[in-house]
Design a protein around this motif. Structure first.
Motif, short mmCIF file in Angstrom:
data_model
loop_
_atom_site.label_atom_id
_atom_site.label_comp_id
_atom_site.label_asym_id
_atom_site.label_seq_id
_atom_site.Cartn_x
_atom_site.Cartn_y
_atom_site.Cartn_z
N PRO A 2 0.73 -1.25 0.07
CA PRO A 2 -0.01 0.03 0.11
C PRO A 2 0.88 1.19 -0.13
CG PRO A 2 -0.02 -0.89 2.13
CD PRO A 2 0.74 -1.88 1.22
N ALA A 3 0.34 2.23 -0.48
CA ALA A 3 0.91 3.53 -0.71
C ALA A 3 1.08 4.49 0.58
CB ALA A 3 0.33 4.44 -1.85
N GLU A 4 2.34 4.91 0.93
CA GLU A 4 2.46 5.56 2.27
C GLU A 4 1.36 6.81 2.38
OE1 GLU A 4 5.68 8.26 4.66
OE2 GLU A 4 6.12 6.92 2.78
N PRO A 5 0.70 7.10 3.45
CA PRO A 5 -0.23 7.87 3.59
C PRO A 5 0.40 9.37 3.32
CG PRO A 5 -0.64 6.57 5.24
CD PRO A 5 0.51 5.95 4.64
N LEU A 6 -0.30 10.21 2.59
CA LEU A 6 0.39 11.55 2.86
C LEU A 6 0.59 12.17 4.21
CD1 LEU A 6 -1.92 13.37 -0.12
CD2 LEU A 6 0.58 12.53 -0.24
N ARG A 7 1.91 12.93 3.93
CA ARG A 7 2.14 13.26 5.46
C ARG A 7 1.40 14.64 5.18
NH1 ARG A 7 8.70 13.50 7.08
NH2 ARG A 7 9.01 11.40 7.39
N PRO A 8 1.09 14.92 6.72
CA PRO A 8 0.17 16.26 7.01
C PRO A 8 1.36 17.55 6.73
CG PRO A 8 0.48 15.24 8.88
CD PRO A 8 0.86 14.35 8.31
N PRO A 36 -3.06 20.11 -2.82
CA PRO A 36 -4.39 19.37 -2.67
C PRO A 36 -4.41 17.96 -2.02
CG PRO A 36 -3.81 19.52 -4.91
CD PRO A 36 -2.76 20.33 -4.40
N GLY A 37 -5.23 17.81 -1.09
CA GLY A 37 -5.49 16.22 -0.63
C GLY A 37 -4.20 16.17 0.48
N ARG A 38 -3.48 17.05 0.67
CA ARG A 38 -2.57 16.77 1.89
C ARG A 38 -3.22 17.61 3.20
NH1 ARG A 38 2.55 15.07 2.07
NH2 ARG A 38 2.90 15.20 -0.21
N PHE A 88 5.55 15.38 9.68
CA PHE A 88 4.81 16.19 8.78
C PHE A 88 5.69 16.52 7.30
CE2 PHE A 88 3.62 17.64 12.98
CZ PHE A 88 2.33 17.62 12.80
N GLU A 89 5.16 16.72 6.26
CA GLU A 89 5.84 17.12 5.00
C GLU A 89 6.33 18.49 5.17
OE1 GLU A 89 7.02 16.50 1.39
OE2 GLU A 89 6.13 15.08 2.60
N LYS A 109 9.68 16.49 13.30
CA LYS A 109 9.90 15.68 11.85
C LYS A 109 9.29 16.26 10.93
CE LYS A 109 8.35 12.23 14.36
NZ LYS A 109 8.39 12.57 15.93
N HIS A 110 10.03 16.63 9.90
CA HIS A 110 9.60 17.29 8.72
C HIS A 110 10.59 17.18 7.37
CE1 HIS A 110 12.56 20.62 9.16
NE2 HIS A 110 12.12 20.46 10.43
#
Length: 338
Positions: A2-8, A36-38, A88-89, A109-110
């Motif tokens: 599975p794809a890694e969830p988008l970091r917020p 978008p989507g994040r 976080f992204e 963490k970013h």
């Protein structure tokens, strides 16, 4: 696999009243459109209006609001709280105390960190072509979005409200007259123009063919009787009861009323920032507060400052000055509309 969830995305703020949060709304629009989507996490060291008055309007933009996160002091406790947050992204830190920002830079963490310190110290990138940070809160936050995006930010928009709110506002302010809003309150007495000036301004507006509309919130209830007695031609559409069955959020009627106004005259207050956010032409009265930092973010605004009349307090602003500012704004708005 599975794809890694988008970091917020994390946005760290200090204490935010209504006006503070509204000044950051253009930035919020910009980053949600750019990514978008994040999901966006809004993390406040204390309280934030994003969790209260503005919550119904920013719900599509903010996935998680954390209040009272206590990210200011003591440093050792702050480090533990930062480490407990997820990766976080990007992190956007709106605070301006060097140590608290540095701790976030080091212990969150970013993959990218953007902050408002002088010279964009500790930021992963600067906004293109900019070295000094803007003074204004809204422009400063937008500059962080531009740094992350690498170019101009798409920030304009509106606040969505229900048809029921607009129908109620239309019933209380029927089409035809030219309505001018007057917002006489704020959280701090020192930012308030004296009520006798507001009443005099209402009389001058009536003489010019406008209908004055006082924007009355919970903190201005004590003014209602005097306004009724001394400005009998003025309207107060938010004072009459609202049927709970309509299910209106707290600010919905104020927004719907604002959409029907030709312009608004306001103290340095949350309602003024709200009117700027929805695009209603706005005259802002400033005395002891820093206009460079706190001016409403709008393309259709006029500032009237006490300092232009030799003083520092709201008492130093004459009625004629507010009226002249309104005249300039209405003339400019009519030219733009034409």
């Amino acid at each position: 696999m599975p794809a890694e969830p988008l970091r917020p995305i994390a946005v760290i703020v200090d204490r935010e009243g209504l006006g503070d949060s509204l000044l950051k709304l253009p930035f919020l629009r910009a980053i949600t459109r750019a990514y978008p989507g994040r999901p966006v996490w809004w993390i406040s060291s204390h309280q934030t209006s994003m969790a209260h008055e503005l919550a119904p309007f920013v719900k599509p933009l903010i996935a998680n609001v954390i209040e009272n996160a206590a990210l200011t002091r003591p440093p050792l406790d702050v480090i533990g709280r930062l480490r407990a947050l997820p990766p976080f992204e990007m992190v956007f830190d709106s605070r301006t105390r060097g140590l608290t920002v540095l701790l976030a830079r080091l212990f969150l963490k970013h993959r990218g960190f953007y902050c408002c310190l002088p010279g964009y110290l500790f930021s992963s990138k600067r906004p293109p072509g900019r070295f000094g940070r803007p003074r204004g809160i809204a422009a400063r936050m937008l500059s962080l979005a531009e740094a992350a995006i690498g170019g101009p930010a798409d920030w304009e928009g509106r606040l969505d409200i229900s048809d029921a709110a607009r129908t109620l506002a239309a019933a209380r302010l029927p089409a035809g007259p030219s309505y001018v809003g007057l917002a006489p309150g704020s959280r701090e007495a020192r930012k308030n123009w004296p009520i006798d000036r507001w009443i005099a301004l209402a009389g001058a507006l009536t003489a010019r063919g406008h209908v004055p509309v006082f924007l009355i919130g919970p903190q201005e209830q004590a003014l209602i009787a005097r306004i009724r007695a001394e400005a009998p031609g003025a309207l107060m559409p938010e004072v009459a009861p609202v049927d709970p069955a309509l299910g209106l959020a707290r600010l919905e009627l104020a927004i719907a009323v604002g959409e029907r106004l030709a312009a608004v005259v306001a103290n340095d207050n949350g309602i003024g920032h709200l009117m700027a956010t929805i695009g209603t032409p706005l005259v802002s009265l400033f005395g002891p507060t820093d206009v460079g930092r706190w001016a409403p973010f709008t393309r259709r605004g006029e500032i009237v400052r006490a300092q232009a009349f030799g003083g520092e307090t709201m008492d130093d602003i004459p009625v004629d000055a507010a009226l002249a500012g309104l005249d300039r704004l209405l003339a400019r708005t009519a030219t733009t509309a034409g």
